[in-house]
Design a protein around this motif. Structure first.
Motif, PDB file in Angstrom:
ATOM      1  N   TRP A 200       0.838  -1.202   0.000  1.00  0.00           N
ATOM      2  CA  TRP A 200       0.000   0.000   0.000  1.00  0.00           C
ATOM      3  C   TRP A 200       0.874   1.254   0.000  1.00  0.00           C
ATOM      4  CZ3 TRP A 200      -2.746  -2.625   4.627  1.00  0.00           C
ATOM      5  CH2 TRP A 200      -3.671  -3.563   4.147  1.00  0.00           C
ATOM      6  N   ALA A 201       1.938   1.229   0.787  1.00  0.00           N
ATOM      7  CA  ALA A 201       2.822   2.397   0.865  1.00  0.00           C
ATOM      8  C   ALA A 201       3.439   2.674  -0.508  1.00  0.00           C
ATOM      9  CB  ALA A 201       3.917   2.155   1.902  1.00  0.00           C
ATOM     10  N   ARG A 202       3.801   1.612  -1.212  1.00  0.00           N
ATOM     11  CA  ARG A 202       4.394   1.786  -2.545  1.00  0.00           C
ATOM     12  C   ARG A 202       3.359   2.341  -3.532  1.00  0.00           C
ATOM     13  NH1 ARG A 202       4.918  -1.965  -7.131  1.00  0.00           N
ATOM     14  NH2 ARG A 202       6.657  -1.278  -8.412  1.00  0.00           N
ATOM     15  N   GLN A 203       2.093   1.921  -3.341  1.00  0.00           N
ATOM     16  CA  GLN A 203       1.055   2.448  -4.237  1.00  0.00           C
ATOM     17  C   GLN A 203       0.916   3.955  -4.071  1.00  0.00           C
ATOM     18  OE1 GLN A 203      -2.325  -0.044  -3.405  1.00  0.00           O
ATOM     19  NE2 GLN A 203      -1.505  -1.697  -4.657  1.00  0.00           N
ATOM     20  N   ARG A 204       1.111   4.420  -2.823  1.00  0.00           N
ATOM     21  CA  ARG A 204       1.009   5.868  -2.578  1.00  0.00           C
ATOM     22  C   ARG A 204       2.230   6.619  -3.106  1.00  0.00           C
ATOM     23  NH1 ARG A 204      -1.013   4.105   2.392  1.00  0.00           N
ATOM     24  NH2 ARG A 204       0.990   4.443   3.393  1.00  0.00           N
ATOM     25  N   GLU A 205       3.420   6.015  -2.974  1.00  0.00           N
ATOM     26  CA  GLU A 205       4.663   6.705  -3.357  1.00  0.00           C
ATOM     27  C   GLU A 205       5.548   5.767  -4.183  1.00  0.00           C
ATOM     28  OE1 GLU A 205       6.474   9.366  -0.083  1.00  0.00           O
ATOM     29  OE2 GLU A 205       5.582   7.678   0.978  1.00  0.00           O
ATOM     30  N   PRO A 206       5.130   5.444  -5.408  1.00  0.00           N
ATOM     31  CA  PRO A 206       5.869   4.428  -6.166  1.00  0.00           C
ATOM     32  C   PRO A 206       7.338   4.798  -6.420  1.00  0.00           C
ATOM     33  CG  PRO A 206       4.084   5.411  -7.484  1.00  0.00           C
ATOM     34  CD  PRO A 206       3.938   5.928  -6.094  1.00  0.00           C
ATOM     35  N   ALA A 207       7.602   6.050  -6.770  1.00  0.00           N
ATOM     36  CA  ALA A 207       8.982   6.407  -7.133  1.00  0.00           C
ATOM     37  C   ALA A 207       9.911   6.260  -5.931  1.00  0.00           C
ATOM     38  CB  ALA A 207       9.023   7.837  -7.674  1.00  0.00           C
ATOM     39  N   ARG A 208       9.428   6.737  -4.766  1.00  0.00           N
ATOM     40  CA  ARG A 208      10.277   6.646  -3.566  1.00  0.00           C
ATOM     41  C   ARG A 208      10.548   5.178  -3.197  1.00  0.00           C
ATOM     42  NH1 ARG A 208      10.989   7.040   2.123  1.00  0.00           N
ATOM     43  NH2 ARG A 208       8.938   6.619   2.949  1.00  0.00           N
ATOM     44  N   TYR A 209       9.495   4.361  -3.225  1.00  0.00           N
ATOM     45  CA  TYR A 209       9.678   2.962  -2.832  1.00  0.00           C
ATOM     46  C   TYR A 209      10.538   2.196  -3.832  1.00  0.00           C
ATOM     47  CZ  TYR A 209       7.244   3.014   1.533  1.00  0.00           C
ATOM     48  OH  TYR A 209       6.940   3.250   2.850  1.00  0.00           O
ATOM     49  N   ASP A 210      10.321   2.468  -5.128  1.00  0.00           N
ATOM     50  CA  ASP A 210      11.128   1.744  -6.115  1.00  0.00           C
ATOM     51  C   ASP A 210      12.605   2.116  -5.986  1.00  0.00           C
ATOM     52  OD1 ASP A 210       9.046   0.260  -7.014  1.00  0.00           O
ATOM     53  OD2 ASP A 210       8.580   1.559  -8.737  1.00  0.00           O
ATOM     54  N   ALA A 211      12.874   3.390  -5.636  1.00  0.00           N
ATOM     55  CA  ALA A 211      14.275   3.800  -5.451  1.00  0.00           C
ATOM     56  C   ALA A 211      14.879   3.080  -4.239  1.00  0.00           C
ATOM     57  CB  ALA A 211      14.348   5.324  -5.271  1.00  0.00           C
ATOM     58  N   LEU A 212      14.084   2.927  -3.172  1.00  0.00           N
ATOM     59  CA  LEU A 212      14.586   2.197  -1.997  1.00  0.00           C
ATOM     60  C   LEU A 212      14.847   0.725  -2.356  1.00  0.00           C
ATOM     61  CD1 LEU A 212      12.229   3.668   0.780  1.00  0.00           C
ATOM     62  CD2 LEU A 212      14.693   4.078   0.546  1.00  0.00           C
ATOM     63  N   PHE A 213      13.917   0.118  -3.097  1.00  0.00           N
ATOM     64  CA  PHE A 213      14.107  -1.277  -3.513  1.00  0.00           C
ATOM     65  C   PHE A 213      15.376  -1.423  -4.363  1.00  0.00           C
ATOM     66  CE2 PHE A 213       9.197  -1.768  -3.458  1.00  0.00           C
ATOM     67  CZ  PHE A 213       9.212  -1.997  -2.091  1.00  0.00           C
ATOM     68  N   ASP A 214      15.601  -0.444  -5.269  1.00  0.00           N
ATOM     69  CA  ASP A 214      16.819  -0.497  -6.109  1.00  0.00           C
ATOM     70  C   ASP A 214      18.073  -0.494  -5.240  1.00  0.00           C
ATOM     71  OD1 ASP A 214      15.510  -0.581  -8.512  1.00  0.00           O
ATOM     72  OD2 ASP A 214      15.647   1.589  -8.898  1.00  0.00           O
ATOM     73  N   GLN A 215      18.082   0.402  -4.242  1.00  0.00           N
ATOM     74  CA  GLN A 215      19.268   0.497  -3.385  1.00  0.00           C
ATOM     75  C   GLN A 215      19.485  -0.806  -2.607  1.00  0.00           C
ATOM     76  OE1 GLN A 215      19.823   4.297  -1.122  1.00  0.00           O
ATOM     77  NE2 GLN A 215      17.907   4.856  -2.098  1.00  0.00           N
ATOM     78  N   ILE A 216      18.374  -1.394  -2.138  1.00  0.00           N
ATOM     79  CA  ILE A 216      18.502  -2.656  -1.391  1.00  0.00           C
ATOM     80  C   ILE A 216      19.020  -3.772  -2.318  1.00  0.00           C
ATOM     81  CG2 ILE A 216      17.185  -4.468  -0.190  1.00  0.00           C
ATOM     82  CD1 ILE A 216      15.384  -2.199   0.946  1.00  0.00           C
ATOM     83  N   GLY A 217      18.504  -3.805  -3.544  1.00  0.00           N
ATOM     84  CA  GLY A 217      18.966  -4.821  -4.508  1.00  0.00           C
ATOM     85  C   GLY A 217      20.455  -4.657  -4.812  1.00  0.00           C
ATOM     86  N   ASP A 218      20.926  -3.393  -4.919  1.00  0.00           N
ATOM     87  CA  ASP A 218      22.356  -3.160  -5.168  1.00  0.00           C
ATOM     88  C   ASP A 218      23.201  -3.671  -4.004  1.00  0.00           C
ATOM     89  OD1 ASP A 218      21.693  -2.007  -7.551  1.00  0.00           O
ATOM     90  OD2 ASP A 218      21.958   0.085  -6.897  1.00  0.00           O
ATOM     91  N   ILE A 219      22.683  -3.460  -2.769  1.00  0.00           N
ATOM     92  CA  ILE A 219      23.412  -3.945  -1.586  1.00  0.00           C
ATOM     93  C   ILE A 219      23.515  -5.472  -1.636  1.00  0.00           C
ATOM     94  CG2 ILE A 219      23.175  -4.285   0.917  1.00  0.00           C
ATOM     95  CD1 ILE A 219      22.182  -1.383   1.093  1.00  0.00           C
ATOM     96  N   ALA A 220      22.418  -6.132  -1.999  1.00  0.00           N
ATOM     97  CA  ALA A 220      22.443  -7.612  -2.074  1.00  0.00           C
ATOM     98  C   ALA A 220      23.462  -8.075  -3.117  1.00  0.00           C
ATOM     99  CB  ALA A 220      21.049  -8.150  -2.393  1.00  0.00           C
ATOM    100  N   ASP A 221      23.561  -7.344  -4.235  1.00  0.00           N
ATOM    101  CA  ASP A 221      24.553  -7.720  -5.258  1.00  0.00           C
ATOM    102  C   ASP A 221      25.980  -7.536  -4.746  1.00  0.00           C
ATOM    103  OD1 ASP A 221      23.005  -8.694  -7.350  1.00  0.00           O
ATOM    104  OD2 ASP A 221      22.488  -6.669  -8.016  1.00  0.00           O
ATOM    105  N   GLU A 222      26.207  -6.415  -4.040  1.00  0.00           N
ATOM    106  CA  GLU A 222      27.545  -6.198  -3.470  1.00  0.00           C
ATOM    107  C   GLU A 222      27.863  -7.261  -2.432  1.00  0.00           C
ATOM    108  OE1 GLU A 222      29.233  -2.431  -1.990  1.00  0.00           O
ATOM    109  OE2 GLU A 222      27.634  -1.484  -3.155  1.00  0.00           O
ATOM    110  N   ALA A 223      26.861  -7.591  -1.633  1.00  0.00           N
ATOM    111  CA  ALA A 223      27.057  -8.603  -0.585  1.00  0.00           C
ATOM    112  C   ALA A 223      27.385  -9.958  -1.203  1.00  0.00           C
ATOM    113  CB  ALA A 223      25.807  -8.711   0.286  1.00  0.00           C
ATOM    114  N   ARG A 224      26.764 -10.258  -2.312  1.00  0.00           N
ATOM    115  CA  ARG A 224      27.056 -11.528  -2.976  1.00  0.00           C
ATOM    116  C   ARG A 224      28.544 -11.618  -3.335  1.00  0.00           C
ATOM    117  NH1 ARG A 224      24.673 -14.084  -8.485  1.00  0.00           N
ATOM    118  NH2 ARG A 224      25.869 -15.970  -8.284  1.00  0.00           N
TER     119      ARG A 224
END
Ligand code: MEV
Length: 312
Positions: A200-224
């Motif tokens: 629901w939070a992402r539905q309200r603020e898609p750009a902000r949430y997608d940017a947070l998801f991108d950053q988290i995904g980058d961290i997972a790639d670095e961690a790998r």
């Protein structure tokens, strides 16, 4: 009729990096926790008695033929029988588990995995991890709404995994083993509800949430890269960064933040919440000589249980 007694089991799990973002096709990393397990024991029963499912920790027993539609054990058993195209056998399947419930350690996925493997074994079939994972994913969907599939995957494979929804699972080779402390807030973490709140939070603020998801995904790639190359020192700061992003997603809580702070204060290399959040567990990366000191600090800060695990 099957006459053998069959035993099977499945481990708990924790997510090292990438929870929530993994629901939105970003990368995540999870590892099994073998210190806690769900086990299934299947024994033959007299002809015509059908299958009885016993949740021994919950003191609950139900016959499959009359189990309510959404009963979690019955759902897993029916899906397993359908996958094997097998009729209901005569037997008693008993589940025990030492995995804390609703704590982000994959208790539901582990119970389903042990059950599916046990039932298949009782019927003379050995299922591959991919098959077990697929069946347990269907059970998870019924209970959690829109799971990414990472929990059933890491539990069924019982290996560290790098996971991106919709892609074949990749097993991670750990370059240098490392130690984690898993500290339980004692507050439940209802995965389905929290995943829905994030949606629901992402539905309200898609750009902000997608940017947070991108950053988290980058961290997972670095961690790998760090995990595979044995660069354990790099993992602590990545855990800290991931925790900050989870706070921004709105899934942390004062108790989780306190445990994360306490672990860092006592000398952990990094710490974060693990799983859906709002309750459940934190994880802290520690050098072995400091593990007991950090565990003590976590207990003094209110952790109801601290589990030490070595990732290898
Ligand atoms: C739960 O263990 C992890 C979440 O990312 C949900 C999911 O991946 O299905 C919060």
């Amino acid at each position: 009729m099957a006459t053998r007694l069959i035993k099977s089991s499945a481990p708990g799990k924790i997510i090292l990096f990438g929870e929530h973002a993994v629901v939105y096709e970003r990368a995540a990393i999870a590892v099994p926790v073998t210190q806690v397990r769900a086990t299934a024991t299947v024994e033959p029963a007299p002809a015509g008695s059908g299958l009885t499912l016993v949740a021994s920790d919950l003191d609950r027993s139900v016959r499959l033929a009359v189990a309510p539609e959404g009963d979690p054990l019955a759902v897993a058993a029916r899906l397993a029988l359908a996958h094997l195209s097998a009729p209901e056998p005569d037997g008693v399947l008993t589940i025990n588990s030492t995995i804390p419930i609703a704590s982000g350690m994959g208790s539901g996925a582990a119970v389903s995995t042990a059950l599916v493997r046990g039932l298949a074994g009782f019927l003379g079939h050995a299922l591959r991890p991919a098959e077990v994972s697929e069946i347990v994913f269907e059970v998870e969907k019924i209970h959690h709404g829109t799971p990414s599939g990472i929990d059933n995957t890491v539990v069924a494979y019982e290996q560290p995994v790098y996971f991106v929804r919709g892609r074949p699972v990749e097993q991670l080779a750990v370059g240098q083993p490392f130690t984690l402390l898993i500290a339980d807030t004692g507050t439940p973490s209802p995965t389905g509800k929290i995943v829905a709140q994030v949606r629901w939070a992402r539905q309200r603020e898609p750009a902000r949430y997608d940017a947070l998801f991108d950053q988290i995904g980058d961290i997972a790639d670095e961690a790998r890269r760090a995990i595979e190359s044995g660069d354990v020192d790099a993992l602590g700061p990545l855990m800290d960064d991931n925790h900050e992003l989870l706070i921004e997603l709105g899934v942390s809580s004062p108790r989780l933040d306190d445990l994360v702070e306490a672990a860092r204060f006592a000398g952990a290399m990094g710490a974060k919440l693990s799983g859906a959040g709002q309750g459940g567990n934190t994880i802290a990366l520690v050098e072995d000589y400091l593990a007991e000191e950090v565990a003590e600090e976590l207990r003094e800060t209110g952790a109801v249980e601290v589990i030490r695990t070595n990732v290898r």
